[in-house]
Design an enzyme around this catalytic site. Structure first.
Site, mmCIF file in Angstrom:
data_model
loop_
_atom_site.group_PDB
_atom_site.id
_atom_site.type_symbol
_atom_site.label_atom_id
_atom_site.label_comp_id
_atom_site.label_asym_id
_atom_site.label_seq_id
_atom_site.Cartn_x
_atom_site.Cartn_y
_atom_site.Cartn_z
ATOM 1 N N TYR A 129 27.489 26.258 49.321
ATOM 2 C CA TYR A 129 26.695 27.389 48.850
ATOM 3 C C TYR A 129 26.926 28.652 49.683
ATOM 4 O O TYR A 129 26.655 29.753 49.229
ATOM 5 C CB TYR A 129 25.195 27.046 48.878
ATOM 6 C CG TYR A 129 24.764 26.010 47.872
ATOM 7 C CD1 TYR A 129 25.669 25.101 47.353
ATOM 8 C CD2 TYR A 129 23.455 25.936 47.436
ATOM 9 C CE1 TYR A 129 25.285 24.137 46.441
ATOM 10 C CE2 TYR A 129 23.059 24.973 46.512
ATOM 11 C CZ TYR A 129 23.987 24.077 46.026
ATOM 12 O OH TYR A 129 23.600 23.135 45.117
ATOM 13 N N LYS A 146 30.625 11.834 51.333
ATOM 14 C CA LYS A 146 31.774 11.403 50.525
ATOM 15 C C LYS A 146 32.936 11.260 51.512
ATOM 16 O O LYS A 146 33.988 11.909 51.398
ATOM 17 C CB LYS A 146 32.036 12.474 49.441
ATOM 18 C CG LYS A 146 33.061 12.106 48.406
ATOM 19 C CD LYS A 146 32.595 11.045 47.427
ATOM 20 C CE LYS A 146 33.745 10.665 46.492
ATOM 21 N NZ LYS A 146 33.536 9.403 45.794
ATOM 22 N N ASP A 198 28.322 9.037 45.405
ATOM 23 C CA ASP A 198 28.408 8.544 44.024
ATOM 24 C C ASP A 198 27.637 7.238 43.858
ATOM 25 O O ASP A 198 26.856 7.079 42.913
ATOM 26 C CB ASP A 198 29.870 8.407 43.553
ATOM 27 C CG ASP A 198 30.811 7.920 44.643
ATOM 28 O OD1 ASP A 198 30.343 7.661 45.764
ATOM 29 O OD2 ASP A 198 32.021 7.780 44.377
ATOM 30 N N ASP A 229 20.808 18.676 46.961
ATOM 31 C CA ASP A 229 20.277 19.390 45.808
ATOM 32 C C ASP A 229 20.284 18.455 44.595
ATOM 33 O O ASP A 229 19.290 18.301 43.880
ATOM 34 C CB ASP A 229 21.175 20.614 45.547
ATOM 35 C CG ASP A 229 20.504 21.637 44.648
ATOM 36 O OD1 ASP A 229 19.360 21.394 44.232
ATOM 37 O OD2 ASP A 229 21.135 22.666 44.357
ATOM 38 N N ASP A 236 16.879 16.300 42.946
ATOM 39 C CA ASP A 236 16.482 16.550 41.554
ATOM 40 C C ASP A 236 16.489 15.237 40.772
ATOM 41 O O ASP A 236 15.606 14.969 39.959
ATOM 42 C CB ASP A 236 17.448 17.534 40.872
ATOM 43 C CG ASP A 236 16.922 18.960 40.900
ATOM 44 O OD1 ASP A 236 16.204 19.289 41.860
ATOM 45 O OD2 ASP A 236 17.229 19.731 39.980
#
Ligand code: NAD
Length: 367
Positions: free
Chosen positions: A141, A189, A221, A245, A249
């Site tokens: 970001y 990851k 994942d 993020d 959610d």
């Protein structure tokens, strides 16, 4: 206790849910004899309309001069034609940078009364109590370079982290795990990304300082799948910015609605408190927004910026009681329950449940 709180209600349902959270804070101040002051300031689309920028200087000054910032949500479709740096959402990224908080806490608590509300089976969600700790100021970001060349059809974003950035948020996560069930799951990851390898190595180094905390690593994942399958296995979940993020959610599925999720951002000059959801333009102005995420955010503010743990617990218990009595805004009216409360009614119900419990406590103390 004296507390200066900046109120940045923002766009869409932001002002609707923030109003209810502020009413709860006012009740806590009144019952406890505290001196809380509230100063409103503009952010997002309303700030662009009034001042020409998503985060006006006056808002920055008010936020920096406060003990805590309570934010609603930003985002308005009428600004979708603007470039990302001029849109309402830019105000959110800017205020996070200005305040400097790097540890974003996102609790995911399965309220028993909403057990049939989640598309997941009750046996799966029962007793879930996860605390996501999401790094908020680094990663994709904010990483440079970032650009989109429309001529060549190429775009670049950069994921960059330093060891110090991982250490500081890692310490927050370990400290929180220590006060909870003493388990830390670090998500990355690392089979593909060097940034993730840095995260993994740094957390492995840090765990020597916290021998009482069990550490596990998960790839993002498979973590997305485990969260829906065996959410009770997790206590504190530590992630970099983007993964946190998305996963937090996703955890809205466990609680039954995005409108139930609170958050707090710690570690900077002033702590920032905001519900996880956005401005929800599809339901704005209709009294349909669930204010419980914002109200639970107010509880986090009392816990982390005022040390009022008992009051925070009382608010959480009041929310539990109201849900247990069958009151529902439309987003949580599933599993056989009817929508029977507007945004304001839901806020009022939590307010009266809170008043009742405080009255009871006071009469117990008096005996
Ligand atoms: P959203 O969170 O606003 O809404 C997603 C869905 O959840 C919608 O159907 C909405 O009606 C519902 N919902 C969200 N909060 C709710 C609540 N409290 N009660 C009942 N239902 C609720 O996400 P979106 O639709 O992807 O984005 C809308 C706008 O919000 C966009 O402009 C986006 O950029 C912005 N946004 C802002 C924030 C923030 O301010 N922190 C976060 C996410 C999105």
């Amino acid at each position: 206790m004296k507390l200066k709180i900046a109120i940045l209600a923002g766009d869409g349902i932001g002002p609707e849910v923030t109003r209810e959270a502020v009413n709860i804070l006012k009740a806590v101040a009144e019952f406890g004899g505290h001196d809380f002051s509230f100063t409103e300031a503009l952010i997002g689309g309303v700030a662009i309309t009034a001042e020409g920028a998503p985060l006006p200087k006056q808002t920055i000054d008010i936020a920096l001069d406060s003990d805590a910032v309570l934010l609603g949500a930003v985002g308005d479709n009428k600004f979708n034609h603007l470039t990302p740096d001029k849109r309402p959402e830019a105000g959110l990224l800017q205020i996070r940078q200005v305040l400097g908080g790097y540890a974003n806490l996102r609790p995911c608590l399965a309220f028993a009364a909403l057990g049939d509300n989640s598309p997941l089976r009750r046996e799966v969600t029962k007793g879930v109590d996860i605390l996501f700790v999401r790094e908020l100021l680094g990663g994709l970001y904010f990483g440079q370079p970032r650009w989109w060349n429309k001529e060549t059809g190429e775009a670049v974003n950069t994921m960059r982290y330093t060891k110090d950035e991982v250490l500081r948020v890692g310490r927050v996560a370990f400290e929180l795990a220590r006060k909870r069930r003493k388990k830390l799951t670090q998500v990355d990851k690392a089979n593909v990304l060097e940034c993730s390898q840095l995260w993994r190595a740094t957390i492995d180094e840090l765990k020597a300082d916290y021998p009482d905390v069990t550490v596990e690593h998960q790839l993002v994942d498979s973590m997305a799948m485990h969260l829906m399958n065996i959410p009770r296995n997790f206590d504190v979940v530590l992630t970099e910015n983007l993964f946190g993020d998305i996963l937090s959610d996703e955890s809205g599925i466990i609680t039954g609605s995005l409108g139930m999720l609170p958050s707090a951002t710690l570690g900077g000059k002033v702590n920032l408190y905001e519900p996880v959801h956005g401005s929800a333009p599809d339901i704005a102005g209709q009294g349909k927004a669930n204010p419980l995420g914002a109200i639970l955010t107010a509880a986090m503010l009392l816990r982390h910026s005022a040390g009022l743990e008992e009051d925070a617990l009382a608010i959480e218990a009041a929310v539990d009681k109201v849900l247990g009595a069958g009151h529902r805004t439309s987003d949580i009216a599933r599993g056989g329950a009817a929508a029977n409360a507007t945004t304001h009614e839901m806020g009022r119900l939590v307010h009266s449940a809170l008043s009742e419990s405080i009255d009871k406590q006071q009469s117990l103390h008096a005996v």
